[in-house]
Motif scaffolding. Structure first.
Motif, PDB file in Angstrom:
ATOM      1  N   ASN A   9       0.842  -1.194   0.000  1.00 43.37           N
ATOM      2  CA  ASN A   9       0.000   0.000   0.000  1.00 43.37           C
ATOM      3  C   ASN A   9       0.877   1.244   0.000  1.00 43.37           C
ATOM      4  N   GLU A  10       0.260   2.403   0.176  1.00 43.51           N
ATOM      5  CA  GLU A  10       0.989   3.670   0.132  1.00 43.51           C
ATOM      6  C   GLU A  10       2.146   3.726   1.132  1.00 43.51           C
ATOM      7  N   GLY A  11       2.017   3.022   2.226  1.00 42.43           N
ATOM      8  CA  GLY A  11       3.076   3.013   3.234  1.00 42.43           C
ATOM      9  C   GLY A  11       4.337   2.317   2.775  1.00 42.43           C
ATOM     10  N   ASP A  12       4.277   1.644   1.643  1.00 43.56           N
ATOM     11  CA  ASP A  12       5.425   0.924   1.097  1.00 43.56           C
ATOM     12  C   ASP A  12       6.184   1.721   0.040  1.00 43.56           C
ATOM     13  N   ILE A  13       5.934   3.028  -0.036  1.00 46.33           N
ATOM     14  CA  ILE A  13       6.552   3.822  -1.103  1.00 46.33           C
ATOM     15  C   ILE A  13       8.079   3.753  -1.057  1.00 46.33           C
ATOM     16  N   GLY A  14       8.665   3.678   0.112  1.00 44.06           N
ATOM     17  CA  GLY A  14      10.118   3.569   0.207  1.00 44.06           C
ATOM     18  C   GLY A  14      10.636   2.302  -0.441  1.00 44.06           C
ATOM     19  N   ALA A  15       9.944   1.198  -0.218  1.00 46.05           N
ATOM     20  CA  ALA A  15      10.343  -0.081  -0.827  1.00 46.05           C
ATOM     21  C   ALA A  15      10.171  -0.036  -2.340  1.00 46.05           C
ATOM     22  N   ILE A  16       9.074   0.581  -2.798  1.00 49.19           N
ATOM     23  CA  ILE A  16       8.857   0.718  -4.245  1.00 49.19           C
ATOM     24  C   ILE A  16      10.014   1.474  -4.878  1.00 49.19           C
ATOM     25  N   ALA A  18      13.041   2.059  -3.740  1.00 47.10           N
ATOM     26  CA  ALA A  18      14.331   1.366  -3.630  1.00 47.10           C
ATOM     27  C   ALA A  18      14.477   0.312  -4.726  1.00 47.10           C
ATOM     28  N   VAL A  19      13.403  -0.453  -4.960  1.00 52.18           N
ATOM     29  CA  VAL A  19      13.458  -1.469  -6.021  1.00 52.18           C
ATOM     30  C   VAL A  19      13.561  -0.787  -7.380  1.00 52.18           C
ATOM     31  N   MET A  20      12.746   0.231  -7.598  1.00 51.10           N
ATOM     32  CA  MET A  20      12.746   0.902  -8.893  1.00 51.10           C
ATOM     33  C   MET A  20      14.106   1.521  -9.216  1.00 51.10           C
ATOM     34  N   GLU A  21      14.750   2.085  -8.200  1.00 53.58           N
ATOM     35  CA  GLU A  21      16.064   2.698  -8.405  1.00 53.58           C
ATOM     36  C   GLU A  21      17.082   1.672  -8.894  1.00 53.58           C
ATOM     37  N   GLN A  22      16.994   0.463  -8.373  1.00 53.87           N
ATOM     38  CA  GLN A  22      17.917  -0.593  -8.790  1.00 53.87           C
ATOM     39  C   GLN A  22      17.517  -1.221 -10.128  1.00 53.87           C
ATOM     40  N   ALA A  23      16.208  -1.331 -10.361  1.00 55.56           N
ATOM     41  CA  ALA A  23      15.719  -2.114 -11.492  1.00 55.56           C
ATOM     42  C   ALA A  23      15.657  -1.356 -12.816  1.00 55.56           C
ATOM     43  N   PHE A  24      15.405  -0.059 -12.778  1.00 58.67           N
ATOM     44  CA  PHE A  24      15.215   0.701 -14.014  1.00 58.67           C
ATOM     45  C   PHE A  24      16.419   1.582 -14.316  1.00 58.67           C
ATOM     46  N   ASP A  25      16.967   1.440 -15.505  1.00 57.99           N
ATOM     47  CA  ASP A  25      18.060   2.283 -15.973  1.00 57.99           C
ATOM     48  C   ASP A  25      17.473   3.634 -16.367  1.00 57.99           C
ATOM     49  N   PRO A  26      17.960   4.741 -15.787  1.00 58.20           N
ATOM     50  CA  PRO A  26      17.382   6.053 -16.091  1.00 58.20           C
ATOM     51  C   PRO A  26      17.506   6.435 -17.569  1.00 58.20           C
ATOM     52  N   ALA A  27      18.391   5.797 -18.296  1.00 58.28           N
ATOM     53  CA  ALA A  27      18.550   6.114 -19.713  1.00 58.28           C
ATOM     54  C   ALA A  27      17.284   5.834 -20.511  1.00 58.28           C
ATOM     55  N   PHE A  28      16.406   4.960 -20.005  1.00 58.54           N
ATOM     56  CA  PHE A  28      15.245   4.550 -20.780  1.00 58.54           C
ATOM     57  C   PHE A  28      13.954   5.287 -20.425  1.00 58.54           C
ATOM     58  N   GLY A  29      13.898   5.990 -19.313  1.00 54.18           N
ATOM     59  CA  GLY A  29      12.718   6.772 -18.967  1.00 54.18           C
ATOM     60  C   GLY A  29      11.503   5.951 -18.575  1.00 54.18           C
ATOM     61  N   GLU A  30      11.712   4.786 -17.964  1.00 57.29           N
ATOM     62  CA  GLU A  30      10.600   3.910 -17.589  1.00 57.29           C
ATOM     63  C   GLU A  30      10.165   4.060 -16.132  1.00 57.29           C
ATOM     64  N   ALA A  31      11.054   4.498 -15.267  1.00 56.40           N
ATOM     65  CA  ALA A  31      10.743   4.585 -13.839  1.00 56.40           C
ATOM     66  C   ALA A  31       9.757   5.713 -13.572  1.00 56.40           C
ATOM     67  N   TRP A  32       8.985   5.534 -12.507  1.00 55.38           N
ATOM     68  CA  TRP A  32       8.045   6.552 -12.067  1.00 55.38           C
ATOM     69  C   TRP A  32       8.626   7.284 -10.860  1.00 55.38           C
ATOM     70  N   THR A  33       8.097   8.468 -10.595  1.00 57.01           N
ATOM     71  CA  THR A  33       8.476   9.202  -9.392  1.00 57.01           C
ATOM     72  C   THR A  33       7.634   8.684  -8.222  1.00 57.01           C
ATOM     73  N   ALA A  34       8.056   9.036  -7.018  1.00 61.94           N
ATOM     74  CA  ALA A  34       7.277   8.669  -5.832  1.00 61.94           C
ATOM     75  C   ALA A  34       5.879   9.282  -5.910  1.00 61.94           C
ATOM     76  N   GLY A  35       5.787  10.513  -6.370  1.00 63.53           N
ATOM     77  CA  GLY A  35       4.494  11.174  -6.499  1.00 63.53           C
ATOM     78  C   GLY A  35       3.571  10.457  -7.478  1.00 63.53           C
TER      79      GLY A  35
END
Length: 164
Positions: A9-16, A18-35
């Motif tokens: 749920n929303e309380g897991d935003i930190g975990a989301i 953290a995983v996204m930072e490791q999993a998505f290469d910023p070169a591709f523009g696939e990751a979402w912001t916390a907002g």
């Protein structure tokens, strides 16, 4: 294999994030912001699943239901846990929850050259469209997205049908 799949749920935003930072290469523009993630999680018909190994979050899937279709909005697995069936387990869980909510198919969009395409195709997804220039990467490049669909059978007796 993973130790556990759980709801989030929303309380897991930190975990989301953290995983996204490791999993998505910023070169591709696939990751979402916390907002963006928090905004989506506040909407009806949205659910979040996590994969954990002990006390470590190693993957997640963010999905939503729109009438009789579900959409897998984000799927991420940390690099050192890939190739172990975690992505597939999250896909399967998402499809079961979607079926329990009455969805007839599961949709997703993925970068046309994403190595995860093999996982999606092995799970039964098929290409139904292409969006040219959909992803805008930090490198200034645009990349196409493939729209994939997985037919799912509605099973109201599924144990996960009551999951959010």
């Amino acid at each position: 294999m993973i130790a556990a799949l759980r709801e989030g749920n929303e309380g897991d935003i930190g975990a989301i994030m953290a995983v996204m930072e490791q999993a998505f290469d910023p070169a591709f523009g696939e990751a979402w912001t916390a907002g963006q993630c928090l905004g989506m999680l506040s909407l009806p018909g949205v659910w979040l699943s996590f994969a954990e190994d002990g006390d470590r979050t190693i993957g997640f899937a963010l999905s939503r239901l729109l009438v009789d279709e579900a959409e897998l909005l984000l799927l991420a697995v940390v690099p050192d846990s890939r190739g172990k069936g975690i992505g597939r387990a999250l896909i399967d869980r998402t499809a079961r929850i979607a079926a329990g909510k009455g969805a007839r198919r599961l949709l997703l969009e993925v970068r046309h050259d994403n190595p995860a395409l093999g996982v999606y195709r092995a799970a039964g997804f098929a290409e139904i469209g292409r969006r040219c220039g959909y992803y805008h990467g930090a490198d200034g490049m645009t990349r196409d997205a493939l729209t994939l669909a997985l037919p799912i059978e509605v099973d109201p007796s599924d144990a996960l049908s009551t999951a959010p």
